[in-house]
Enzyme design. Structure first.
Site, mmCIF file in Angstrom:
data_model
loop_
_atom_site.group_PDB
_atom_site.id
_atom_site.type_symbol
_atom_site.label_atom_id
_atom_site.label_comp_id
_atom_site.label_asym_id
_atom_site.label_seq_id
_atom_site.Cartn_x
_atom_site.Cartn_y
_atom_site.Cartn_z
ATOM 1 N N ARG A 1 -8.088 8.269 1.442
ATOM 2 C CA ARG A 1 -6.713 8.245 0.923
ATOM 3 C C ARG A 1 -6.364 6.818 0.518
ATOM 4 N NH1 ARG A 1 -1.267 8.647 3.989
ATOM 5 N NH2 ARG A 1 -2.547 7.919 5.698
ATOM 6 N N ALA B 1 6.444 -6.437 -1.356
ATOM 7 C CA ALA B 1 5.217 -7.189 -1.640
ATOM 8 C C ALA B 1 5.213 -7.622 -3.100
ATOM 9 C CB ALA B 1 4.001 -6.323 -1.347
ATOM 10 N N GLU B 2 4.625 -8.793 -3.368
ATOM 11 C CA GLU B 2 4.616 -9.324 -4.731
ATOM 12 C C GLU B 2 3.842 -8.440 -5.705
ATOM 13 O OE1 GLU B 2 1.395 -11.510 -2.346
ATOM 14 O OE2 GLU B 2 3.480 -10.905 -2.058
ATOM 15 N N THR C 1 0.037 -12.566 9.415
ATOM 16 C CA THR C 1 1.371 -12.860 8.888
ATOM 17 C C THR C 1 2.440 -12.507 9.911
ATOM 18 O OG1 THR C 1 0.612 -12.435 6.631
ATOM 19 C CG2 THR C 1 2.981 -12.381 7.001
ATOM 20 N N GLU D 1 4.847 -3.758 12.494
ATOM 21 C CA GLU D 1 3.794 -2.754 12.338
ATOM 22 C C GLU D 1 2.645 -3.478 11.641
ATOM 23 O OE1 GLU D 1 1.263 -0.625 10.766
ATOM 24 O OE2 GLU D 1 2.772 0.221 9.434
ATOM 25 N N CYS E 1 -2.971 1.524 6.822
ATOM 26 C CA CYS E 1 -3.101 0.877 8.131
ATOM 27 C C CYS E 1 -3.622 1.831 9.198
ATOM 28 C CB CYS E 1 -1.774 0.263 8.558
ATOM 29 S SG CYS E 1 -0.407 1.417 8.494
ATOM 30 N N ASN F 1 0.802 -1.231 0.000
ATOM 31 C CA ASN F 1 0.000 0.000 0.000
ATOM 32 C C ASN F 1 0.834 1.280 0.000
ATOM 33 O OD1 ASN F 1 0.759 -0.578 2.647
ATOM 34 N ND2 ASN F 1 -1.066 0.326 3.547
ATOM 35 N N GLU G 1 8.638 3.196 14.581
ATOM 36 C CA GLU G 1 9.387 3.655 13.408
ATOM 37 C C GLU G 1 9.323 5.169 13.350
ATOM 38 O OE1 GLU G 1 8.934 -0.237 10.541
ATOM 39 O OE2 GLU G 1 7.611 1.460 10.149
ATOM 40 N N GLY H 1 2.630 -5.319 7.783
ATOM 41 C CA GLY H 1 1.649 -6.148 7.090
ATOM 42 C C GLY H 1 0.553 -6.582 8.045
ATOM 43 N N SER H 2 -0.073 -7.673 7.716
ATOM 44 C CA SER H 2 -1.214 -8.132 8.507
ATOM 45 C C SER H 2 -0.760 -8.734 9.834
ATOM 46 C CB SER H 2 -2.018 -9.170 7.724
ATOM 47 O OG SER H 2 -1.307 -10.387 7.655
#
Length: 485
Positions: A284, A180-181, A238, A256, A290, A155, A463, A234-235
């Site tokens: 946005r 990310a892929e 995961t 995060e 997130c 994102n 961060e 990420g999630s």
């Protein structure tokens, strides 16, 4: 298809200062059309291991560079990112789908972390502590942890890398980035500019891979003994898997993870400013951030007025389309799975009595109509599950305590927002919200000078800010004894 300079459109992985092909490739798609943009090298565990070894070798020399030397290189990288902002923004819009105006905003945000940490590099201080014995001195030194595995989401395909890598490189760590892929092109373009800036081979490595290989590559990056640190955005699901991997070798970890931000609007709020805040926070990146507001709690005295004004703003300000169209404010969701999730949340809410005031429909491909729901209850799926889409579910509440109870009834706690003109209420609510970040009469709160992170299952560590470098540092105690004083 991509109108960017050839030097920035990279389709190979980047290991030890060289562009490296893999045995196979995977497609990167335009989320607005579903059409293939390019094919990118599909790295597997072997290439990931090579990248870790390269980073480990480079660490020996990179950590010995002075803080000023590292600072100068990060500043050069910042200058190059800024110089190439148009092309970098085009890459983001192409692979992520967000409108060009937002992509340009992300590049400015991304660059700001390189600038911030280039300055913080020279401000990593230790301590000299007063000893209890006269024949010794106590020194606390700060040293880089080593190789850091950086695993980032789609994102914010540029800024999520620089927010981590800027801090890591500033203090002397080396990194292996797994983007990310869906969005590897931004990461590879950053690698090209890092090289142009003079960052040495092996310090910044990028290992792109497909969804099919992501688990195996991620496992290498989280279990290899040469890796000292993992930073993941990420999630939550995961993140828990990666934490289990990291536990085997007791690695330092920053996470995060998911958010489910409450947006509380009290009767004393300036309704027009609250509506503007909702528009900025929720829509946005089409609701795919997130820190997006997810649960809208509006006090009964202004509830109806708020819905009326928000509905009018949605009608006049939002326009769906391809991100490259300058009139577009709402691009697609990242893929059809994302659109199906939002569609499912809307259907669940309507089945339980919610009323669709605006939108509500799935459009072609991965486009979703911006949707406003009223008559929402806490039992609905959208109140328990992060949406990651353009959905505004509004709950009416009566008392402050009720709003806080609803807001805090979540396993995650990343961001929260409060709109009120009652100063005492601001302090009460901000301190009681179980989140890592609070926006008070402000919906866009991310900045490199401030800490970014959550509580509960929204993650570990911070961060950005002066605290961002601490995630990549160890404190070493040196007792200097035998002194004749």
């Amino acid at each position: 298809i991509l109108d960017v300079s050839a030097e920035l459109l990279r389709t190979q992985g980047f290991v030890n200062g060289r562009w490296v092909s893999a045995a196979s490739t995977f497609p990167v798609l335009d989320p607005a059309t579903g059409k293939e943009l390019v094919k990118v090298s599909d790295f597997g565990p072997r290439e990931a291991r090579d990248a870790v070894i390269a980073a480990h070798k480079a660490f020996d020399s990179w950590k010995c560079q002075t803080a000023k030397e590292r600072s100068i290189l990060l500043r050069k990288w910042f200058d190059l990112v800024t110089q190439h902002k148009e092309d970098l923004a085009k890459l983001i819009t192409a692979e992520c789908g967000k409108p060009m105006r937002e992509s340009l905003g992300e590049i400015a945000y991304s660059a700001s972390f390189l600038e911030w940490f280039s300055e913080e590099a020279r401000r990593v201080y230790g301590d000299i502590v007063a000893p209890t014995a006269k024949d010794r001195k106590i020194l606390l030194l700060k040293q880089p942890v080593g190789v850091a595995s950086i695993i980032t989401p789609w994102n914010f395909p540029s800024a999520m890398i620089t927010r981590k890598v800027g801090a890591a490189l500033a203090v002397g760590c080396t990194v292996v980035v797994k983007p990310a892929e869906d969005t590897p092109l931004s990461a590879l373009a950053l690698a090209e500019l890092a090289t142009q800036a003079g960052i040495p081979a092996g310090v910044f490595n990028v290992v792109p891979c497909s969804r099919e290989k992501a688990s195996a590559v991620g496992e290498v990056l989280c279990t290899d003994p040469l890796v000292a640190k993992i930073s993941f955005t990420g999630s939550t699901a995961t993140g828990k898997i990666l934490l289990k991997h990291a536990a085997e070798t007791v690695k330092r970890v920053s996470m995060e993870l998911g958010g489910h931000a409450p947006f509380i609007i009290f009767d004393s709020a300036d309704v027009d400013k609250a509506v503007a805040g909702v528009m900025a926070s929720k829509f946005r990146n089409s609701g795919q951030t997130c820190v997006c507001s997810n649960r809208f709690l509006v006090q009964q005295g202004i509830h109806d007025l708020f819905l009326e004004k928000l509905g009018r703003a949605m009608d006049t300000e939002l326009r769906l389309g391809h991100g490259s169209d300058p009139t577009t404010t709402q691009g697609p969701l990242i893929n059809t799975r994302a659109a199906e999730k939002v569609e499912h949340q809307i259907a669940d809410a309507v089945a339980q009595g919610a009323v669709v005031l605006k939108g509500g429909k799935r459009l072609e491909g991965s486009f979703m109509q911006p949707t406003l729901l009223s008559n929402v209850t806490t039992d609905m799926l959208c109140m328990h599950e992060e949406t990651f889409g353009p959905l505004v579910p509004v709950i009416k509440f009566n008392k402050e305590e009720e709003a806080l109870a609803i807001a805090n009834a979540s396993a995650v706690g990343l961001a929260g927002y409060v709109y009120t003109q009652d100063i005492s209420q601001i302090w009460r609510v901000a301190e009681q919200l179980e989140v890592g970040m609070v926006g008070v009469n402000e919906a866009l709160l991310s900045t490199p000078e401030a800490s970014f992170g959550g509580v509960k299952q929204s993650g570990l560590g911070r961060e950005g800010s002066k605290y961002g470098v601490d995630e990549y540092l160890e404190v070493k105690y040196m007792c200097f004894g035998g002194l004749a004083l």
